[in-house]
Design a protein around this motif. Structure first.
Motif, PDB file in Angstrom:
ATOM      1  N   ASP A 101       0.830  -1.218   0.000  1.00  0.00           N
ATOM      2  CA  ASP A 101       0.000   0.000   0.000  1.00  0.00           C
ATOM      3  C   ASP A 101       0.859   1.261   0.000  1.00  0.00           C
ATOM      4  O   ASP A 101       0.701   2.139  -0.835  1.00  0.00           O
ATOM      5  CB  ASP A 101      -0.904   0.038   1.240  1.00  0.00           C
ATOM      6  N   HIS A 102       1.767   1.333   0.997  1.00  0.00           N
ATOM      7  CA  HIS A 102       2.500   2.599   1.176  1.00  0.00           C
ATOM      8  C   HIS A 102       3.605   2.803   0.149  1.00  0.00           C
ATOM      9  O   HIS A 102       3.806   3.912  -0.324  1.00  0.00           O
ATOM     10  CB  HIS A 102       3.150   2.651   2.567  1.00  0.00           C
ATOM     11  N   TYR A 103       4.354   1.736  -0.127  1.00  0.00           N
ATOM     12  CA  TYR A 103       5.591   1.928  -0.890  1.00  0.00           C
ATOM     13  C   TYR A 103       5.489   1.497  -2.354  1.00  0.00           C
ATOM     14  O   TYR A 103       6.456   1.654  -3.101  1.00  0.00           O
ATOM     15  CB  TYR A 103       6.753   1.229  -0.165  1.00  0.00           C
ATOM     16  N   VAL A 104       4.333   0.927  -2.733  1.00  0.00           N
ATOM     17  CA  VAL A 104       4.112   0.670  -4.163  1.00  0.00           C
ATOM     18  C   VAL A 104       2.892   1.501  -4.606  1.00  0.00           C
ATOM     19  O   VAL A 104       3.030   2.434  -5.401  1.00  0.00           O
ATOM     20  CB  VAL A 104       3.918  -0.838  -4.461  1.00  0.00           C
ATOM     21  N   MET A 105       1.719   1.190  -4.067  1.00  0.00           N
ATOM     22  CA  MET A 105       0.498   1.850  -4.542  1.00  0.00           C
ATOM     23  C   MET A 105       0.553   3.359  -4.344  1.00  0.00           C
ATOM     24  O   MET A 105       0.356   4.138  -5.273  1.00  0.00           O
ATOM     25  CB  MET A 105      -0.706   1.286  -3.786  1.00  0.00           C
ATOM     26  N   ASP A 106       0.814   3.791  -3.115  1.00  0.00           N
ATOM     27  CA  ASP A 106       0.730   5.228  -2.825  1.00  0.00           C
ATOM     28  C   ASP A 106       1.882   6.007  -3.470  1.00  0.00           C
ATOM     29  O   ASP A 106       1.715   7.172  -3.846  1.00  0.00           O
ATOM     30  CB  ASP A 106       0.682   5.465  -1.311  1.00  0.00           C
ATOM     31  N   VAL A 107       3.028   5.356  -3.619  1.00  0.00           N
ATOM     32  CA  VAL A 107       4.160   6.014  -4.275  1.00  0.00           C
ATOM     33  C   VAL A 107       3.859   6.206  -5.769  1.00  0.00           C
ATOM     34  O   VAL A 107       4.058   7.285  -6.336  1.00  0.00           O
ATOM     35  CB  VAL A 107       5.450   5.175  -4.041  1.00  0.00           C
ATOM     36  N   GLY A 108       3.318   5.172  -6.389  1.00  0.00           N
ATOM     37  CA  GLY A 108       2.937   5.283  -7.804  1.00  0.00           C
ATOM     38  C   GLY A 108       1.864   6.351  -8.008  1.00  0.00           C
ATOM     39  O   GLY A 108       1.842   7.054  -9.020  1.00  0.00           O
ATOM     40  N   GLN A 109       1.010   6.463  -7.010  1.00  0.00           N
ATOM     41  CA  GLN A 109      -0.096   7.425  -7.095  1.00  0.00           C
ATOM     42  C   GLN A 109       0.415   8.871  -7.204  1.00  0.00           C
ATOM     43  O   GLN A 109      -0.250   9.727  -7.780  1.00  0.00           O
ATOM     44  CB  GLN A 109      -1.002   7.265  -5.859  1.00  0.00           C
ATOM     45  N   LEU A 110       1.640   9.132  -6.688  1.00  0.00           N
ATOM     46  CA  LEU A 110       2.206  10.486  -6.793  1.00  0.00           C
ATOM     47  C   LEU A 110       2.300  10.901  -8.263  1.00  0.00           C
ATOM     48  O   LEU A 110       1.991  12.040  -8.627  1.00  0.00           O
ATOM     49  CB  LEU A 110       3.613  10.539  -6.168  1.00  0.00           C
ATOM     50  N   VAL A 111       2.727   9.940  -9.102  1.00  0.00           N
ATOM     51  CA  VAL A 111       2.893  10.230 -10.532  1.00  0.00           C
ATOM     52  C   VAL A 111       1.523  10.450 -11.172  1.00  0.00           C
ATOM     53  O   VAL A 111       1.312  11.391 -11.949  1.00  0.00           O
ATOM     54  CB  VAL A 111       3.636   9.067 -11.244  1.00  0.00           C
ATOM     55  N   VAL A 112       0.574   9.583 -10.813  1.00  0.00           N
ATOM     56  CA  VAL A 112      -0.780   9.695 -11.374  1.00  0.00           C
ATOM     57  C   VAL A 112      -1.414  11.019 -10.942  1.00  0.00           C
ATOM     58  O   VAL A 112      -1.989  11.747 -11.767  1.00  0.00           O
ATOM     59  CB  VAL A 112      -1.646   8.491 -10.920  1.00  0.00           C
TER      60      VAL A 112
END
Ligand SMILES: N[C@@H](CCC(=O)N[C@@H](CS)C(=O)NCC(=O)O)C(=O)O
Length: 216
Positions: A101-112
C-alpha cells in the motif's frame, strides 16, 4: 454484504479479490463520481474522506481495504486463510500489506496525481519522487523474494500486491534486473480472482491519466 467502489479503482480491487477468491455472495455498487449517483453519495457519507471501497454488512460499515479483508477473514469461515492463523506469520502478512500500500500503490499514485493535477505539465518533483520510489521498492522486493515467498493461496498480501503491482508497472515498468518481481506480478495477475478484476476494469482504461499501455 454490499461493497461500494469502482471497477477501475486499485483499492476497490483489493476489497473485491477476497469476495471472488472465496466465493462470498455480495452486491457490488458501482460509484459514478461524474454523475454523483446514489453509491457515490453513500461513500461520501460513510468514509471519513469519501474514499472507496466501503463494505456494509447489516449494521456494520467497514472502510479501508485492509480492514475489509480482515473483517471477511473473521466473519466468513471460508475466508479465514486471508490472514494467517500463526501470529508471527500474520504480523509478516500485515507488514507486506503495508509495504504494497504505502511503498508501491501510494508512491505510484504520486505520478498519477501529478498528471491529474496538470496533464500537460505534471509537477516534475512529484513525478520524480513517485518513479524513484517505485524503483527503490522494486529493488527491495526483488531482494525480499530471494529469501521469502508469498503463500500459494489468496491472502491479504495477494489482495494488496495485485492492484499495486498491476498499476505500478504501467507507471514505471519493472526493470529487467527485477525478474522475481515481474514473475510475481504475472503469477498474481493469472489468479482467477485477480483476472476478473482486470477484465472488469478493461472498459475504463481510457481513464488512466498517463495513458494505459497496450498490454495486460
Ligand atoms: N487507504 C484507503 C485508500 C482508498 C483510496 O485511496 N481509494 C481511491 C480509489 S483507488 C479513492 O477513493 N479515490 C478518490 C478520492 O480520493 O477522492 C484504503 O485502503 O481503502
Amino acid at each position: 454484504m454490499d461493497l461500494f467502489g469502482h471497477p477501475f479503482s486499485s483499492y476497490t480491487w483489493k476489497g473485491l479479490i477476497p469476495f471472488y477468491a472465496y466465493d462470498i455472495p455480495f452486491t457490488f455498487h458501482e460509484m459514478n463520481p461524474m454523475e454523483r449517483n446514489e453509491a457515490y453519495a453513500f461513500v461520501q457519507k460513510a468514509h471519513p474522506a469519501g474514499k472507496f471501497p466501503v463494505l456494509v454488512d447489516g449494521e456494520e460499515t467497514v472502510f479501508e481495504a485492509t480492514a475489509i479483508a480482515e473483517y471477511l477473514a473473521a466473519r466468513v469461515p471460508d475466508a479465514a486463510p486471508l490472514i494467517p492463523s500463526d501470529p508471527i506469520a500474520a504480523a509478516r502478512a500485515r507488514m507486506m500489506d503495508r509495504f504494497f500500500d504505502h511503498y508501491v500503490m501510494d508512491v505510484g499514485q504520486l505520478v498519477v496525481n501529478a498528471s491529474i493535477a496538470d496533464a500537460e505539465h505534471p509537477d516534475p518533483a512529484q513525478v520524480q519522487a513517485g518513479k524513484t520510489g517505485l524503483l527503490r521498492s522494486y529493488a527491495w522486493l526483488e531482494n525480499w523474494l530471494a529469501e521469502n515467498e508469498l503463500p500459494q493461496h489468496v491472502s491479504l498480501v495477494t489482495c494488496a500486491a495485485a492492484p499495486s503491482l498491476f498499476y505500478a508497472d504501467w507507471i514505471e515498468p519493472i526493470p529487467a534486473d527485477c525478474q522475481r518481481v515481474a514473475a510475481l506480478r504475472a503469477e498474481i495477475l493469472a489468479l482467477p480472482a485477480v483476472s476478473r478484476c482486470v477484465d472488469d476494469a478493461r472498459p475504463f482504461r481510457d481513464f488512466f491519466p498517463l495513458g494505459a499501455p497496450d498490454r495486460d
